[in-house]
Write a protein that holds these residues in place. Sequence first.
Motif, PDB file in Angstrom:
ATOM      1  N   SER A 235      35.376  60.310  58.531  1.00  0.00           N
ATOM      2  CA  SER A 235      35.647  59.213  59.448  1.00  0.00           C
ATOM      3  C   SER A 235      36.318  58.085  58.677  1.00  0.00           C
ATOM      4  O   SER A 235      36.146  57.952  57.460  1.00  0.00           O
ATOM      5  N   GLN A 413      35.468  59.360  69.643  1.00  0.00           N
ATOM      6  CA  GLN A 413      36.281  59.095  68.458  1.00  0.00           C
ATOM      7  C   GLN A 413      36.111  57.695  67.881  1.00  0.00           C
ATOM      8  O   GLN A 413      36.279  57.509  66.691  1.00  0.00           O
ATOM      9  N   TYR A 450      36.806  55.301  63.206  1.00  0.00           N
ATOM     10  CA  TYR A 450      37.583  56.316  63.913  1.00  0.00           C
ATOM     11  C   TYR A 450      37.258  57.682  63.329  1.00  0.00           C
ATOM     12  O   TYR A 450      37.289  57.885  62.121  1.00  0.00           O
ATOM     13  N   ILE A 451      36.958  58.625  64.195  1.00  0.00           N
ATOM     14  CA  ILE A 451      36.704  59.990  63.744  1.00  0.00           C
ATOM     15  C   ILE A 451      37.881  60.849  64.205  1.00  0.00           C
ATOM     16  O   ILE A 451      38.077  61.011  65.414  1.00  0.00           O
TER      17      ILE A 451
END
Lengths: 452, 180
Positions: A235, A413, A450-451
């Motif tokens: 991430s 996300q 943010y993934i």
Amino acid sequence: MEDFEKRIKNRLRDASSEGRVDADDLWAAIEPNIGEDAPSKKGIPVWRWLLLAFLLTGFAILMLLRNGNENPKGTAIYTDTIKSGELKEPALGKEDLNAEISPTKEKAEDKSLLAPFRFEIDDENQKSKKSQDSQGKQEDIINQGLKNTTIANPVPEHDLKEYTSSTQNELIGQSGLAKDETDLTGFTLSEREGFEVTQKVPVLELLLPLKMENAKETIALPGIVKVKGKAKRLSLGIFSGGHVLSNKFENGTEDALGEVLEDSFSPELGFSLSAELSYRIKRRISFKTGIEYFQSQEEFDYTRKWDTLIWRDGVPGTELINAEAERRVRHYNKHTFISIPLMLSLGVQKNRLQYGLDFGLSLNFVNSQSGRILNERAFLTDYSDEQNTPSLKPDFFMAYQLQPYLGYAINNQFSIRVRGDFRLQNYGFAELIDLKHTSVLTGLGIGLIYIP
Amino acid sequence: MCREKKPEAQRILYDLLLPYLEMLSRRYLRDESFLKDVLQESFIRIFKSINQFDERKASFKTWASKIVINNCLKCNTQNGKVNTVEFVINLHDRMIDAKVLDDMTNEEILAFLKNMPSEYFEVFNLYIIDGFSHKEISKMLNISPSLSRQRLTRSRAWLKKRIGLDKRFIDHFFPDVKNN
């Protein structure tokens, strides 16, 4: 002389005095304020709190826009004040006082974060689950991290009975479906070929998920399946925030230079910006690193007073009178540095709420520094890396840090996160002041995770 | 009983403390016209925060004294101006005759010492009479420990130059005191 002082002490220390104040009169003034029903201070009204919050916000904005020095011309304040008499200290070259104090530009803090673990549950599935108790239990299991067999698109109970004690392969084999047709779990046979059966789960257990004590984490997908190689462990995060520094100087000198320095420094708001990368090692443990840029400021406010004698009206040869001289120096010291954190993150997620703790150390590289301080002989001195003078902080130092956080998952996300930042920064021995120097950084940051 | 805010107990304590705290306040106040205000504020503070008193740390008298001293110093700061005080330079030191003190009342001793520049007398009071360290004094007066030491030295010098008490001096400052 000592004998004389002792006599004075013995006479005055426990001495009493009466008659200057009328005892009853004084008591009448005291009594109403100390009784049971003494008027207590009313709480501060809400609007005052709001006003305070507004002012603080305004102050913070001003800090962002403000130039480093209070003097509008950018000149450090450096005054010699004579309180009584007209004593002037020898001129100290005020032109030197135009010390450069560059503007407090908003700089950011950077910190890294991990999404400690994440479950992939598509929204539609979640919505459908909420409609049924059994599905709600499944969701609970997911949230408790107990899932090993995550069920989405649940099958109605009467249908499930047909699949009790069956594996998917058995299902595939027995279903008699064509390759492109979907079965009850919503998958086609061709899709199922990429799946691996992880466990046989009786329908009863599906409905009573508390029995699934040996559950292992998988990614939530329809059916009793686990997708190979799809776990998202990385991430990214960006953060910015504010912080203040509190200096500590080891006090070793007779004149208590360390104490004087600590009293002279007062914290000023600094800023930071960071970009971070985290890698999930285990379900709740991640490793985090990144790069952080810090701009820190402190106010150096040193006032020195001393007693002296001056000629009355400044005329030599007249009588000497007692006077007190005072000099006040205020200066904004600043430094910037790059930090590389090496941290472990422990985190928990409940529904959309995330919380946890990051801890570890960081490698810090000082980029620039300038300021004014008392040197080891307690003389005022300037330091600046640009002028190649001895510096207060070393080029490299270590810090030990702790970052509790609280986050909210916006979707699969993205999540936003607020975190505290506490660091013990060890600068080691500073030759400039001949003392050991450390500081405690306290900050608050906000960021986006943010993934991919 | 004072902790339970019983008025009778509070009055008894007040009566016991007042003479001592009055003298203490007079020692520290630069302007005695604030005496009543300082005592009133100090007693209110003492009674209101009496639950914070910890007998393991200090005696009640010491605890109450600290409150009064702090109030006096605060009053001096708020109301006092640094007045120019004449500093008479004696060229010849005289012998100290401590016996003179025996003939003086406490009031006279206080009046005599208050002729000292107030900044010096504050440090003299705190260090010599009440036994605070220079570090403590520096915090109470918001000055550096070195300035505290300097003021003490100056107060001693001031005394030394005046305690060669002779008849002229006593007649000048304490006309009512008989000089042996």
